[in-house]
Scaffold this active site. Structure first.
Site, PDB file in Angstrom:
ATOM      1  N   GLU A  46       0.825  -1.207   0.000  1.00  0.00           N
ATOM      2  CA  GLU A  46       0.000   0.000   0.000  1.00  0.00           C
ATOM      3  C   GLU A  46       0.863   1.262   0.000  1.00  0.00           C
ATOM      4  O   GLU A  46       0.572   2.235  -0.714  1.00  0.00           O
ATOM      5  CB  GLU A  46      -0.924   0.001   1.225  1.00  0.00           C
ATOM      6  CG  GLU A  46      -1.879  -1.181   1.280  1.00  0.00           C
ATOM      7  CD  GLU A  46      -1.331  -2.365   2.069  1.00  0.00           C
ATOM      8  OE1 GLU A  46      -2.142  -3.035   2.742  1.00  0.00           O
ATOM      9  OE2 GLU A  46      -0.097  -2.611   2.024  1.00  0.00           O
ATOM     10  N   CYS A  69      -2.587  -3.395   7.149  1.00  0.00           N
ATOM     11  CA  CYS A  69      -2.230  -3.581   8.555  1.00  0.00           C
ATOM     12  C   CYS A  69      -2.572  -2.347   9.378  1.00  0.00           C
ATOM     13  O   CYS A  69      -2.694  -1.238   8.860  1.00  0.00           O
ATOM     14  CB  CYS A  69      -0.749  -3.919   8.700  1.00  0.00           C
ATOM     15  SG  CYS A  69       0.365  -2.570   8.231  1.00  0.00           S
ATOM     16  N   ALA A 147      11.878 -37.080  -5.158  1.00  0.00           N
ATOM     17  CA  ALA A 147      12.088 -37.478  -6.556  1.00  0.00           C
ATOM     18  C   ALA A 147      12.323 -38.974  -6.562  1.00  0.00           C
ATOM     19  O   ALA A 147      13.185 -39.475  -5.836  1.00  0.00           O
ATOM     20  CB  ALA A 147      13.281 -36.745  -7.144  1.00  0.00           C
TER      21      ALA A 147
END
Length: 362
Positions: A46, A69, A147
């Site tokens: 912001e 916030c 993996a």
């Protein structure tokens, strides 16, 4: 709001423990400023957008993917800056779940700012799933990654594991490291592979490296000890001389009760350290201990088109499910191909705790 979400994602890997946030300021149907949170400690989205508006935000509308916030942290409250700039309307995708930071919505309404909440709310939650999990479940977000061969093996019967997947798949796996605040691995994998565990990309930070090593068998020359961005979780059976040697190098050594490191106790410690997300890489016993404890929010499973066979290491060990109905089942499943390798990713359905014992490493 889609543009705000796109901007927010540019902060991926750098904003932890803060969420990824983007902001757009619109006046008379035209975007006059954009902003996003680049990294923890830097201006929030912001504020970044308001600076870009250069004083021209009075009467405009701001689109932001998370509630502004209302507290003083490393930076002043965004809600106060929005009110001071004269923003007329704020469109918010989703409320903030951080009890310390939230409250901006009420502050803006009290100041007469028109508020709308819920635009692309589901997409906004998905973008910041790590942040929301941390605050809603009071523990870090847990992603499991492995993996394997088609028959689910991490290595051959002799321990050879380099390389099961191809270069493209391995590069993406390293990318995943940079998207998480920490990576967890067991001592057996350290001893077998001496991994680097870094993101190895300038656009992403290296994660905090967490090693589960109940007896401190880690070699002092291991690549994961190349700097002090490391935590070693051990037990009281660890030799004090080795512990002191590691701590002299600036490496944090946490000692847990019992003979093995319990995933819930580890996560409780990481929660207090404000570690929002953890990528658990293995080996099989470590991954299995998290599954057994019912601790998984995401799974990344890479498969190569090979069969290893034998009684070699399983990709996920631990105690495991007694019945198929109790097995970890993924939802929101996606697939991605890296040549002839494939990644299957998804989020577990409600995950049951099937074991109270921890079997991270032998």
């Amino acid at each position: 709001m889609k543009e705000a979400l796109r901007l927010a994602q540019k902060g991926a890997g750098w904003t932890n423990p803060n969420p990824m946030v983007g902001a757009i300021i619109v006046r008379r149907g035209r975007i006059i400023a954009r902003g996003y949170h680049r990294a923890a400690g830097k201006p929030h989205a912001e504020i970044d957008a308001l600076r870009g508006a250069r004083g021209g935000a009075k009467g405009a509308t701001m689109y932001v993917n998370l509630e502004p916030c209302a507290h003083f942290g490393r930076t002043p409250p965004c809600a106060d800056a929005i009110i001071k700039a004269g923003i007329r309307r704020v469109v918010i995708a989703t409320r903030d779940q951080n009890a310390i930071a939230r409250g901006g919505l009420q502050k803006l309404r009290s100041a007469g700012v028109d508020i709308s909440v819920g635009t692309l709310g589901e997409e906004a939650r998905e973008l910041n799933e790590q942040f929301f999990t941390f605050h809603e479940k009071s523990r870090p977000f847990i992603a499991l990654k492995f993996a394997a061969s088609l028959d689910g093996k991490l290595a051959t019967r002799t321990g050879d594991s380099k390389w099961i997947t191809n270069k493209e798949a391995r590069a993406y796996a390293r990318h995943l490291r940079g998207l998480h605040q920490a990576v967890v691995i067991g001592i057996e994998t350290i001893l077998a592979d001496d991994p680097h565990l870094g993101a190895r990309a300038q656009e992403l930070p290296d994660p905090l490296r967490i090693i589960l090593d109940s007896r401190l068998r880690i070699p002092l020359k291991a690549r994961v000890l190349r700097d002090s961005h490391v935590i070693i979780a051990t037990t009281k059976s660890a030799p004090m001389k080795k512990k002191n040697a590691l701590e002299r190098r600036g490496i944090h050594v946490f000692t847990f009760a019992g003979s093995r490191i319990s995933p819930p106790r580890l996560l409780s410690t990481l929660r207090r350290m404000n570690i929002v997300s953890v990528l658990v890489e293995g080996g099989g016993e470590v991954l299995g201990s998290f599954v057994d404890a019912g601790l998984a929010d995401k799974v990344y499973a890479f498969f190569a088109p090979i069969l290893i066979g034998g009684r070699s290491a399983a990709s996920v060990a631990g105690r495991g499910a007694a019945n198929i109905a109790d097995a970890l089942r993924l939802k929101k499943v996606s697939t991605h191909h890296f040549g002839d390798n494939v990644l299957i990713a998804g989020s577990p359905s409600a995950l049951k705790k099937v074991s109270t014992s921890s079997r991270e490493e032998k």
